[in-house]
Design an enzyme around this catalytic site. Structure first.
Site, mmCIF file in Angstrom:
data_model
loop_
_atom_site.group_PDB
_atom_site.id
_atom_site.type_symbol
_atom_site.label_atom_id
_atom_site.label_comp_id
_atom_site.label_asym_id
_atom_site.label_seq_id
_atom_site.Cartn_x
_atom_site.Cartn_y
_atom_site.Cartn_z
ATOM 1 N N PRO A 142 0.855 -1.193 0.000
ATOM 2 C CA PRO A 142 0.000 0.000 0.000
ATOM 3 C C PRO A 142 0.885 1.236 0.000
ATOM 4 C CG PRO A 142 0.053 -1.011 2.195
ATOM 5 C CD PRO A 142 0.823 -1.918 1.284
ATOM 6 N N MET A 143 0.630 2.172 -0.909
ATOM 7 C CA MET A 143 1.438 3.397 -0.939
ATOM 8 C C MET A 143 0.538 4.595 -1.241
ATOM 9 S SD MET A 143 4.988 2.092 -2.699
ATOM 10 C CE MET A 143 4.244 1.028 -3.940
ATOM 11 N N GLN A 179 -6.539 -1.478 2.468
ATOM 12 C CA GLN A 179 -5.859 -1.194 3.726
ATOM 13 C C GLN A 179 -6.593 -0.098 4.486
ATOM 14 O OE1 GLN A 179 -2.160 0.987 4.504
ATOM 15 N NE2 GLN A 179 -1.425 -0.890 5.471
ATOM 16 N N CYS A 210 2.382 2.859 9.741
ATOM 17 C CA CYS A 210 2.627 4.239 9.316
ATOM 18 C C CYS A 210 2.973 5.119 10.520
ATOM 19 C CB CYS A 210 1.392 4.788 8.603
ATOM 20 S SG CYS A 210 1.607 6.496 8.105
ATOM 21 N N LYS A 266 -0.552 -5.259 8.803
ATOM 22 C CA LYS A 266 0.791 -4.878 8.318
ATOM 23 C C LYS A 266 1.455 -4.058 9.415
ATOM 24 C CE LYS A 266 3.188 -2.442 4.525
ATOM 25 N NZ LYS A 266 3.496 -1.069 4.911
ATOM 26 N N HIS A 323 7.065 -5.127 7.902
ATOM 27 C CA HIS A 323 8.107 -4.261 7.350
ATOM 28 C C HIS A 323 9.312 -4.424 8.281
ATOM 29 C CE1 HIS A 323 9.244 0.113 5.943
ATOM 30 N NE2 HIS A 323 10.219 -0.744 5.783
ATOM 31 N N GLY A 383 10.121 -4.538 2.752
ATOM 32 C CA GLY A 383 11.199 -3.581 3.006
ATOM 33 C C GLY A 383 12.443 -3.858 2.194
ATOM 34 N N GLY A 384 12.762 -2.946 1.282
ATOM 35 C CA GLY A 384 14.040 -3.002 0.572
ATOM 36 C C GLY A 384 14.177 -4.094 -0.475
HETATM 37 C C1 FMN Z 1 4.816 7.006 -1.185
HETATM 38 C C2 FMN Z 1 4.618 5.935 -0.146
HETATM 39 C C3 FMN Z 1 3.395 5.823 0.500
HETATM 40 C C4 FMN Z 1 3.190 4.821 1.460
HETATM 41 N N1 FMN Z 1 1.945 4.678 2.012
HETATM 42 C C5 FMN Z 1 1.689 3.622 2.830
HETATM 43 C C6 FMN Z 1 0.368 3.332 3.274
HETATM 44 O O1 FMN Z 1 -0.600 3.992 2.906
HETATM 45 N N2 FMN Z 1 0.212 2.275 4.113
HETATM 46 C C7 FMN Z 1 1.255 1.484 4.523
HETATM 47 O O2 FMN Z 1 1.060 0.526 5.264
HETATM 48 N N3 FMN Z 1 2.500 1.735 4.097
HETATM 49 C C8 FMN Z 1 2.733 2.756 3.241
HETATM 50 N N4 FMN Z 1 3.996 2.950 2.744
HETATM 51 C C9 FMN Z 1 5.068 2.009 3.125
HETATM 52 C C10 FMN Z 1 5.128 0.841 2.136
HETATM 53 O O3 FMN Z 1 3.927 0.106 2.152
HETATM 54 C C11 FMN Z 1 6.292 -0.094 2.478
HETATM 55 O O4 FMN Z 1 6.076 -0.609 3.765
HETATM 56 C C12 FMN Z 1 7.642 0.623 2.449
HETATM 57 O O5 FMN Z 1 7.774 1.446 1.310
HETATM 58 C C13 FMN Z 1 8.794 -0.401 2.494
HETATM 59 O O6 FMN Z 1 8.752 -1.255 1.384
HETATM 60 P P1 FMN Z 1 9.704 -1.029 0.090
HETATM 61 O O7 FMN Z 1 11.107 -0.906 0.601
HETATM 62 O O8 FMN Z 1 9.508 -2.254 -0.761
HETATM 63 O O9 FMN Z 1 9.245 0.233 -0.573
HETATM 64 C C14 FMN Z 1 4.230 3.942 1.794
HETATM 65 C C15 FMN Z 1 5.455 4.055 1.139
HETATM 66 C C16 FMN Z 1 5.652 5.024 0.170
HETATM 67 C C17 FMN Z 1 6.983 5.112 -0.565
#
Ligand code: FMN
Length: 337
Positions: A13-14, A65, A95, A134, A166, A207-208
Site C-alpha cells: 500500500p502506498m 488497507q 505508518c 501490516k 516491514h 522492506g528493501g
Molecule cells: C509514497 C509511499 C506511501 C506509502 N503509504 C503507505 C500506506 O498507505 N500504508 C502502509 O502501510 N504503508 C505505506 N507505505 C510504506 C510501504 O507500504 C512499504 O512498507 C515501504 O515502502 C517499504 O517497502 P519497500 O522498501 O519495498 O518500498 C508507503 C510508502 C511510500 C513510498
C-alpha cells in the site's frame, strides 16, 4: 503436520501512488500479485463525501488497507469492504506520520496490541474475507524481539493469521515518514525468526526488496514478500512474477502491449472526467532500464500535465519511444557494422 501455506507476492500500500489507476496498470503486468490499496482512513469512509472504496473489477485480487483503531468504525468499514468485493482487509500498524499518530492508529498501535486484537475480533465476526495486519518490527524503545512476539501473539490470539512485517522499526518522533522508510536498518532475520516461532501464521516480509531473486531468497524462509517502491519505479519487475511464483503462463505482455492494453482504460476514464495524466503518471517507470526509457518518461511528464492532454498521450509517447529505439539500433548497426 499443518497444511502448507500459500505463497503471496504483493504490491505494498502506498499513499498517493497505489490508487485504482495504478493498480489497473500493474494488473496488466501480473495477473496474480496481490495489490493493496493506499491506506484509507475509517473517517474518510464513514464521513467522507467521495467514494473512497471504488475500484475496477479487473484489479482482483485486491486488498483494502484501513487506517483506524476504533473497533466499531473498523468493523463498519470492513463490512463495506466486503460489500464492495475486496478480497482482504488489512489494518495499518506501520505508518509513523504525525497525522496518523494523532488519530491513534498506524505504527503507534504496536504499543497497543490489545486494541488491534479488539479490532480483529470485531471485524472477523462481521466479515468472511481475511482480516490481516501490516506492522513494523518495533517502534521507539519497544524494539526488542520479545516486544514484536508479544504483539504478534496477542493479535494472532484474536484470530488474525496473516501478517506483513516491514523489517525495520519506526521512530515515532524525530524521523519523517520518508526517513522512517530508509534510516532504521532492515532486520530480515527478525522476520525469519518470527516465522520459525509461529509456523502456522502466514508471514510476509516487506522492506528493501528490489529483485525477484531477492523475493525467491526470502521465500526460503517465509510465506510471502511485499514490494513497494521498486514496483512503483520499475513496474515491469512484476512481469515474471506469475511464471516464477504462481506457475503462470511463461509469456506475459511486452511493455508495448501493456501500453496498448491501457488505451481503452484511459479512454473510459477520460469519458468519466479523469485526466489522462492521473493514469499516465503511474506509468513513467514502465521502460526503466530500457533503451528510450528516459524519452518515454520525459515525453509523458512534459505532455501529460498539459491541460489539453488527451487520449493520444500514451500512443504518441510509445511512438516516440519506438522511433528512438529504432534510430538507436540503426546507429548501432552502422557504427558496429
Ligand atoms: C509514497 C509511499 C506511501 C506509502 N503509504 C503507505 C500506506 O498507505 N500504508 C502502509 O502501510 N504503508 C505505506 N507505505 C510504506 C510501504 O507500504 C512499504 O512498507 C515501504 O515502502 C517499504 O517497502 P519497500 O522498501 O519495498 O518500498 C508507503 C510508502 C511510500 C513510498
Amino acid at each position: 503436520m499443518s497444511e502448507p501455506i500459500n505463497r503471496t507476492i504483493s504490491v505494498a500500500p502506498m499513499l498517493d501512488w497505489t490508487d485504482k489507476h495504478c493498480r489497473y496498470f500493474l494488473r496488466q503486468i501480473s495477473q496474480h500479485a496481490l495489490l493493496y490499496t493506499e491506506m484509507v482512513t475509517t473517517g474518510a469512509i464513514i464521513f467522507g463525501k467521495g467514494d473512497y472504496l471504488a475500484y475496477n473489477q479487473e484489479e482482483h485480487p485486491v486488498a483494502l488497507q484501513l487506517g483506524g483503531s476504533d473497533p466499531t468504525d473498523m468493523t463498519r468499514c470492513a463490512a463495506k469492504a466486503q460489500q464492495y468485493g475486496y478480497d482482504e482487509v488489512n489494518i495499518n500498524v506501520g505508518c509513523p506520520s504525525d497525522r496518523v499518530q494523532n488519530g491513534r492508529f498506524g505504527a503507534c498501535l504496536m504499543a497497543e496490541p490489545e486494541t488491534v486484537a479488539a479490532c480483529v475480533t470485531s471485524m472477523q465476526a462481521e466479515v468472511d474475507i481475511p482480516v490481516t495486519v501490516k506492522s513494523r518490527i518495533g517502534i521507539d524503545d519497544m524494539d526488542e524481539y520479545h516486544d514484536l512476539t508479544r504483539f504478534i501473539e496477542v493479535v494472532a490470539a484474536s484470530g488474525c493469521d496473516t501478517f506483513v512485517v516491514h523489517a525495520r522499526k519506526a521512530w515515532l518522533k524525530g524521523l519523517s515518514p520518508k526517513q522512517n522508510r530508509d534510516v532504521p536498518p532492515l532486520m530480515y532475520d527478525r522476520v525469519y525468526q518470527l516465522k520459525q516461532q509461529f509456523p502456522d501464521l502466514h508471514i510476509s516480509l516487506n522492506g528493501g526488496v528490489k529483485t525477484l531473486d531477492d523475493v525467491e531468497h526470502h521465500l526460503n524462509h517465509l510465506d510471502g514478500v511485499m514490494i513497494g517502491r521498486e514496483v512503483y519505479s520499475n513496474p515491469y519487475i512484476l512481469a515474471e512474477v506469475d511464471q516464477r511464483f504462481y506457475n503462470g503462463q511463461a509469456s506475459c505482455k511486452t511493455r508495448a502491449e501493456v501500453v496498448m492494453a491501457m488505451l481503452p482504460y484511459v479512454e473510459q476514464q477520460i469519458s468519466q472526467g479523469a485526466r489522462p495524466w492521473s493514469v499516465a503518471r503511474h506509468m513513467l517507470g514502465l521502460f526503466q532500464g530500457q533503451p528510450g526509457g528516459r524519452i518515454w518518461r520525459r515525453y509523458l511528464s512534459q505532455n501529460g500535465t498539459k491541460a489539453n492532454a488527451g487520449l493520444e498521450l500514451l500512443s504518441d509517447a510509445l511512438e516516440v519511444l519506438l522511433e528512438a529505439q529504432h534510430k538507436a539500433k540503426q546507429f548501432q548497426n552502422e557504427v558496429i557494422g
